[in-house]
Design an enzyme around this catalytic site. Structure first.
Site, PDB file in Angstrom:
ATOM      1  N   ARG A   1      86.282  70.263 -15.914  1.00  0.00           N
ATOM      2  CA  ARG A   1      87.128  69.060 -15.747  1.00  0.00           C
ATOM      3  C   ARG A   1      88.598  69.413 -16.015  1.00  0.00           C
ATOM      4  O   ARG A   1      89.493  68.915 -15.336  1.00  0.00           O
ATOM      5  CB  ARG A   1      86.698  67.919 -16.686  1.00  0.00           C
ATOM      6  CG  ARG A   1      85.319  67.326 -16.476  1.00  0.00           C
ATOM      7  CD  ARG A   1      85.114  66.481 -15.246  1.00  0.00           C
ATOM      8  NE  ARG A   1      86.062  65.441 -14.985  1.00  0.00           N
ATOM      9  CZ  ARG A   1      85.823  64.444 -14.103  1.00  0.00           C
ATOM     10  NH1 ARG A   1      84.668  64.344 -13.472  1.00  0.00           N
ATOM     11  NH2 ARG A   1      86.739  63.553 -13.861  1.00  0.00           N
TER      12      ARG A   1
ATOM     13  N   PHE B   1      85.930  50.986  -3.943  1.00  0.00           N
ATOM     14  CA  PHE B   1      86.141  52.166  -3.103  1.00  0.00           C
ATOM     15  C   PHE B   1      84.844  52.834  -2.642  1.00  0.00           C
ATOM     16  O   PHE B   1      84.883  53.854  -1.956  1.00  0.00           O
ATOM     17  CB  PHE B   1      87.030  53.191  -3.832  1.00  0.00           C
ATOM     18  CG  PHE B   1      86.492  53.674  -5.170  1.00  0.00           C
ATOM     19  CD1 PHE B   1      85.518  54.662  -5.236  1.00  0.00           C
ATOM     20  CD2 PHE B   1      86.975  53.144  -6.367  1.00  0.00           C
ATOM     21  CE1 PHE B   1      85.025  55.100  -6.452  1.00  0.00           C
ATOM     22  CE2 PHE B   1      86.491  53.587  -7.591  1.00  0.00           C
ATOM     23  CZ  PHE B   1      85.513  54.571  -7.632  1.00  0.00           C
TER      24      PHE B   1
ATOM     25  N   ASN C   1      90.438  64.035  -3.016  1.00  0.00           N
ATOM     26  CA  ASN C   1      90.940  64.800  -4.162  1.00  0.00           C
ATOM     27  C   ASN C   1      90.270  66.161  -4.335  1.00  0.00           C
ATOM     28  O   ASN C   1      90.139  66.660  -5.439  1.00  0.00           O
ATOM     29  CB  ASN C   1      90.879  63.946  -5.435  1.00  0.00           C
ATOM     30  CG  ASN C   1      89.478  63.516  -5.784  1.00  0.00           C
ATOM     31  OD1 ASN C   1      88.541  63.815  -5.061  1.00  0.00           O
ATOM     32  ND2 ASN C   1      89.327  62.819  -6.901  1.00  0.00           N
TER      33      ASN C   1
ATOM     34  N   THR D   1      91.594  62.609 -11.750  1.00  0.00           N
ATOM     35  CA  THR D   1      91.084  62.083 -10.474  1.00  0.00           C
ATOM     36  C   THR D   1      92.216  61.894  -9.466  1.00  0.00           C
ATOM     37  O   THR D   1      92.085  62.237  -8.297  1.00  0.00           O
ATOM     38  CB  THR D   1      90.384  60.729 -10.726  1.00  0.00           C
ATOM     39  OG1 THR D   1      89.400  60.903 -11.753  1.00  0.00           O
ATOM     40  CG2 THR D   1      89.718  60.204  -9.461  1.00  0.00           C
TER      41      THR D   1
ATOM     42  N   ARG E   1      93.206  69.926  -8.374  1.00  0.00           N
ATOM     43  CA  ARG E   1      93.606  68.699  -7.672  1.00  0.00           C
ATOM     44  C   ARG E   1      95.123  68.635  -7.472  1.00  0.00           C
ATOM     45  O   ARG E   1      95.601  68.154  -6.450  1.00  0.00           O
ATOM     46  CB  ARG E   1      93.060  67.480  -8.416  1.00  0.00           C
ATOM     47  CG  ARG E   1      91.553  67.294  -8.136  1.00  0.00           C
ATOM     48  CD  ARG E   1      90.916  66.317  -9.068  1.00  0.00           C
ATOM     49  NE  ARG E   1      89.603  65.859  -8.601  1.00  0.00           N
ATOM     50  CZ  ARG E   1      88.766  65.145  -9.348  1.00  0.00           C
ATOM     51  NH1 ARG E   1      89.094  64.821 -10.592  1.00  0.00           N
ATOM     52  NH2 ARG E   1      87.599  64.756  -8.861  1.00  0.00           N
TER      53      ARG E   1
ATOM     54  N   GLU F   1      73.071  66.527 -11.661  1.00  0.00           N
ATOM     55  CA  GLU F   1      73.765  66.742 -10.374  1.00  0.00           C
ATOM     56  C   GLU F   1      73.480  68.128  -9.786  1.00  0.00           C
ATOM     57  O   GLU F   1      73.375  68.260  -8.564  1.00  0.00           O
ATOM     58  CB  GLU F   1      75.268  66.514 -10.553  1.00  0.00           C
ATOM     59  CG  GLU F   1      75.582  65.044 -10.795  1.00  0.00           C
ATOM     60  CD  GLU F   1      77.062  64.749 -10.978  1.00  0.00           C
ATOM     61  OE1 GLU F   1      77.410  63.568 -11.093  1.00  0.00           O
ATOM     62  OE2 GLU F   1      77.873  65.709 -11.011  1.00  0.00           O
TER      63      GLU F   1
ATOM     64  N   TYR G   1      76.597  58.966  -5.277  1.00  0.00           N
ATOM     65  CA  TYR G   1      77.645  58.149  -5.905  1.00  0.00           C
ATOM     66  C   TYR G   1      77.139  56.755  -6.300  1.00  0.00           C
ATOM     67  O   TYR G   1      77.946  55.838  -6.451  1.00  0.00           O
ATOM     68  CB  TYR G   1      78.855  58.042  -4.971  1.00  0.00           C
ATOM     69  CG  TYR G   1      79.725  59.278  -4.982  1.00  0.00           C
ATOM     70  CD1 TYR G   1      80.447  59.639  -6.122  1.00  0.00           C
ATOM     71  CD2 TYR G   1      79.848  60.076  -3.853  1.00  0.00           C
ATOM     72  CE1 TYR G   1      81.264  60.760  -6.134  1.00  0.00           C
ATOM     73  CE2 TYR G   1      80.664  61.208  -3.866  1.00  0.00           C
ATOM     74  CZ  TYR G   1      81.369  61.542  -5.019  1.00  0.00           C
ATOM     75  OH  TYR G   1      82.177  62.655  -5.030  1.00  0.00           O
TER      76      TYR G   1
ATOM     77  N   HIS H   1      84.701  67.536  -6.556  1.00  0.00           N
ATOM     78  CA  HIS H   1      83.944  66.717  -7.502  1.00  0.00           C
ATOM     79  C   HIS H   1      83.686  67.535  -8.758  1.00  0.00           C
ATOM     80  O   HIS H   1      83.569  68.758  -8.689  1.00  0.00           O
ATOM     81  CB  HIS H   1      82.592  66.321  -6.888  1.00  0.00           C
ATOM     82  CG  HIS H   1      81.650  65.725  -7.887  1.00  0.00           C
ATOM     83  ND1 HIS H   1      81.736  64.414  -8.274  1.00  0.00           N
ATOM     84  CD2 HIS H   1      80.641  66.283  -8.622  1.00  0.00           C
ATOM     85  CE1 HIS H   1      80.797  64.177  -9.199  1.00  0.00           C
ATOM     86  NE2 HIS H   1      80.137  65.283  -9.430  1.00  0.00           N
TER      87      HIS H   1
HETATM   88  P1  IDP Z   1      86.080  61.829 -10.796  1.00  0.00           P
HETATM   89  O1  IDP Z   1      85.727  62.455  -9.455  1.00  0.00           O
HETATM   90  O2  IDP Z   1      87.387  62.368 -11.325  1.00  0.00           O
HETATM   91  O3  IDP Z   1      84.963  61.929 -11.808  1.00  0.00           O
HETATM   92  P2  IDP Z   1      85.366  59.019 -10.469  1.00  0.00           P
HETATM   93  O4  IDP Z   1      86.038  57.893 -11.169  1.00  0.00           O
HETATM   94  O5  IDP Z   1      83.999  59.407 -10.905  1.00  0.00           O
HETATM   95  O6  IDP Z   1      86.367  60.274 -10.516  1.00  0.00           O
HETATM   96  O7  IDP Z   1      85.339  58.628  -8.929  1.00  0.00           O
HETATM   97  C1  IDP Z   1      84.554  59.351  -8.009  1.00  0.00           C
HETATM   98  C2  IDP Z   1      85.376  59.631  -6.770  1.00  0.00           C
HETATM   99  O8  IDP Z   1      85.685  58.380  -6.134  1.00  0.00           O
HETATM  100  C3  IDP Z   1      86.747  60.260  -7.023  1.00  0.00           C
HETATM  101  O9  IDP Z   1      86.700  61.664  -7.176  1.00  0.00           O
HETATM  102  C4  IDP Z   1      87.511  59.844  -5.778  1.00  0.00           C
HETATM  103  O10 IDP Z   1      87.172  60.647  -4.644  1.00  0.00           O
HETATM  104  C5  IDP Z   1      86.987  58.434  -5.557  1.00  0.00           C
HETATM  105  N1  IDP Z   1      87.811  57.415  -6.235  1.00  0.00           N
HETATM  106  C6  IDP Z   1      87.854  57.106  -7.549  1.00  0.00           C
HETATM  107  N2  IDP Z   1      88.730  56.123  -7.814  1.00  0.00           N
HETATM  108  C7  IDP Z   1      89.263  55.785  -6.612  1.00  0.00           C
HETATM  109  C8  IDP Z   1      90.233  54.808  -6.206  1.00  0.00           C
HETATM  110  O11 IDP Z   1      90.796  54.054  -7.020  1.00  0.00           O
HETATM  111  N3  IDP Z   1      90.528  54.764  -4.875  1.00  0.00           N
HETATM  112  C9  IDP Z   1      89.925  55.578  -3.954  1.00  0.00           C
HETATM  113  N4  IDP Z   1      88.999  56.500  -4.288  1.00  0.00           N
HETATM  114  C10 IDP Z   1      88.682  56.600  -5.597  1.00  0.00           C
HETATM  115 MG    MG Z   2      83.104  61.059 -11.804  1.00  0.00          MG
END
Ligand code: IDP
Ligand code: MG
Length: 136
Positions: A85, A57, A112, A91, A102, A126, A49, A115
């Site tokens: 996706r 976060f 959530n 997300t 989700r 990845e 990450y 990934h």
């Molecule tokens: P994605 O998994 O839908 O691609 P990303 O923005 O890449 O979303 O964020 C990676 C992961 O970080 C998310 O799947 C979630 O677990 C966590 N995350 C993202 N935004 C937040 C937030 O605003 N609060 C808490 N956790 C977050």
């Molecule tokens: Mg992402």
């Protein structure tokens, strides 16, 4: 054929829904070309990450992703990145469409359930993070 990486996150493994999520992926037409269960180290989670390291976060995310075992799945399909996706949804589960992984299984924006890679290039990178080419 494109590749994309699924990680079934610790919240979903704890709920024992890894089988249901895997079935949804198969029913949507993806080929599973690699699959392993593992407990990420902090070092692995931080590296995976890394793009989010400046986000507020990030530390919580690393703690969450290392809180229990995960299942990593290498997927292949035409248009795999976008189709996967769509299958997993937004997300934040509050914004995810009905019928998405989700919406069905996530607890919160952090916890959530899964990934998904965000681009064709990252899909390749990845999958390579968790699988040697000889394992696929
Ligand atoms: P994605 O998994 O839908 O691609 P990303 O923005 O890449 O979303 O964020 C990676 C992961 O970080 C998310 O799947 C979630 O677990 C966590 N995350 C993202 N935004 C937040 C937030 O605003 N609060 C808490 N956790 C977050
Ligand atoms: Mg992402």
């Amino acid at each position: 054929m494109e590749r994309t990486l699924c990680i079934i996150k610790p919240d979903a493994v704890k709920k024992k829904v890894q089988g249901s999520i895997t079935q949804m992926i198969l029913d949507a037409g993806f080929n599973i070309i690699g699959m392993k269960m593992l407990h990420l180290s902090k070092k692995q989670a931080r590296k995976f990450y890394e793009v989010h390291k400046e986000r507020p976060f990030y530390n919580d995310l690393v703690d969450f992703m290392t809180s229990g075992p995960v299942v990593t799945i290498a997927l292949e399909k035409e248009n795999a990145v976008a189709d996967y996706r769509n299958l997993i949804g937004a997300t934040d589960p509050a914004e995810a469409k009905d019928g998405t992984v989700r919406k069905l299984f996530a607890n919160s924006k952090q916890e959530n359930a899964v990934h998904g890679s965000d681009s064709v290039e990252n899909g390749k990178i990845e999958v390579g993070f968790f699988f040697a080419e000889s394992e696929l």
